[in-house]
Design an enzyme around this catalytic site. Structure first.
Site, mmCIF file in Angstrom:
data_model
loop_
_atom_site.group_PDB
_atom_site.id
_atom_site.type_symbol
_atom_site.label_atom_id
_atom_site.label_comp_id
_atom_site.label_asym_id
_atom_site.label_seq_id
_atom_site.Cartn_x
_atom_site.Cartn_y
_atom_site.Cartn_z
ATOM 1 C CB SER A 8 -0.912 -0.120 1.153
ATOM 2 O OG SER A 8 -2.190 -0.807 1.056
ATOM 3 C CE LYS A 34 -4.632 2.208 -0.580
ATOM 4 N NZ LYS A 34 -4.044 0.737 -0.253
ATOM 5 C CB SER A 65 -4.483 1.615 3.797
ATOM 6 O OG SER A 65 -3.480 1.112 2.851
#
Length: 382
Positions: free
Chosen positions: A93, A96, A151
């Site tokens: 993640s 991102k 997230s």
């Protein structure tokens, strides 16, 4: 005249990174593609290693489970140290942040977006989600908060689809890859907007520091990533709900400005975070960490402590900037040499003489009838 790019740099001497053996062996992961030798030296020759790069006479770096990491000063651009800084690793993640770097400048935070079923169709309900619903309308700002606090893979899909314009979500992913190229994050390739594992999706500890520098330069990003809790307005059939920041170093490590965690079975634990102390703003990036004994947050804190303890002039390299050409490299004078003054050629003298002789020879051959006259004039001007 076009000057060819530099020859591929040789790797820096290999020094093993201080490591802690995980209590549970991690699962076997596919071998990433090799890194181009020239790309390995981006930011400095000392970074061209799969092992440890720290300043001479620096205290020992902490022993970690992370397979690669980097500590950099975001204000000066100095790289304080790293382990396999350019090695390709799976991001999870922390990818991102690249979505934010690519699309935050393009999207109006006040724009309202309706979530579609296709935004949610390929998401595992057990994965990290903001909690948006199909048919619900949310502001872009709420989606950024859901992306960075929780997230939210659902928020990532919606933002990528919106930012991709007519190309939809694939266009948003392509914008991420365009941004990686702009930043010279040469080991980074996005396959999904959320960081969920996808084919050929990689990044590096060095690339993540470039991406962190781009995102933390934005006031809106810093505000979002430092938010502890945010309320998402009610939608038809769904009450309002509150999202809180997932486990970062906010409130646990002094001076933390924000950070982003990540985890997949393939990537293991990943982290990008920034902390400020005495006017120094340090970024730490790590990939491939294990839960025990410290976890990614504990290992990030150990690296920040190590970085803040270094002198302000300690450095093994630098973070390149987007306006640098691909083959630009800083001129670092060897001891005893003088730097080339601004406005003068940095081509070595013997190379310049050789080029001048070649040009002169061509002129003499083409101007044969005036050879003797030209030679006399040339001799008279020396």
């Amino acid at each position: 005249m076009t000057i060819p790019p530099p020859m591929p740099a040789s790797a820096a001497p290999y020094v093993a990174c201080p490591a802690v053996k995980p209590s549970t062996p991690p699962p076997t992961t596919p071998s990433p593609p090799p890194v181009d030798p020239t790309d390995r030296a981006v930011g400095g020759q000392a970074l061209a290693t799969a092992g440890l790069a720290i300043p001479a006479h620096a205290p020992p770096a902490p022993a970690l489970t992370a397979t690669s990491w980097l500590v950099a000063d975001l204000n000066s651009g100095d790289v304080l140290g790293g382990c396999g800084p350019h090695e390709r690793r799976t991001p999870a993640s922390v990818q991102k942040l690249l979505l934010a770097a690519a699309l935050m400048p393009r999207l109006d935070p006040n724009q309202m977006v309706e979530v579609t079923r296709s935004d949610l169709r390929d998401l595992d309900p057990a994965s990290s989600l903001m909690g948006v619903t199909a048919g619900g309308r949310y502001s872009v700002e709420s989606l950024w908060l859901g992306l960075l606090l929780r997230s939210g893979n659902d928020a990532a899909n919606v933002l990528a689809r919106l930012g991709g314009g007519g190309a939809g979500r694939p266009g948003g992913v392509e914008a991420m890859n365009d941004e990686a190229r702009r930043l010279h994050a040469n080991q980074t390739h996005a396959a999904t907007p959320s960081g969920l594992d996808g084919p050929g999706q990689y990044t590096s500890a060095y690339d993540l520091a470039l991406i962190a520098r781009a995102t933390f330069a934005r006031e809106d990003f810093r505000r979002y990533v430092a938010t502890r809790a945010a309320q998402i307005p009610a939608q038809p059939g769904n009450p309002a709900f509150v999202i809180t920041h997932d486990n970062t170093l906010l409130g646990h490590y002094p001076g933390t400005l924000g950070g982003k965690t990540g985890f997949t079975d393939l990537a293991r634990q990943t982290y990008v975070g920034v902390a400020e102390r005495d006017g120094r703003r340090l970024a730490v990036t790590l990939l491939g960490a294990e839960t025990a004994p410290l976890g990614s947050l504990g290992e990030a804190a150990a690296l920040l402590n190590w970085g803040f303890a270094l002198p302000r002039d300690a450095s093994v390299g630098r973070l390149v900037t987007p306006d640098e050409k691909k083959h630009d490299s800083p001129v670092v004078p060897v001891k005893g040499e003088r730097p080339v003054p601004a406005g003068r050629s940095s081509i070595p003298v013997h190379t310049g003489l050789g080029l001048g002789a070649a040009v002169l020879l061509a002129v003499l051959v083409l101007a044969a009838p005036w050879r003797r006259r030209a030679a006399r004039q040339d001799a008279g001007g020396q």
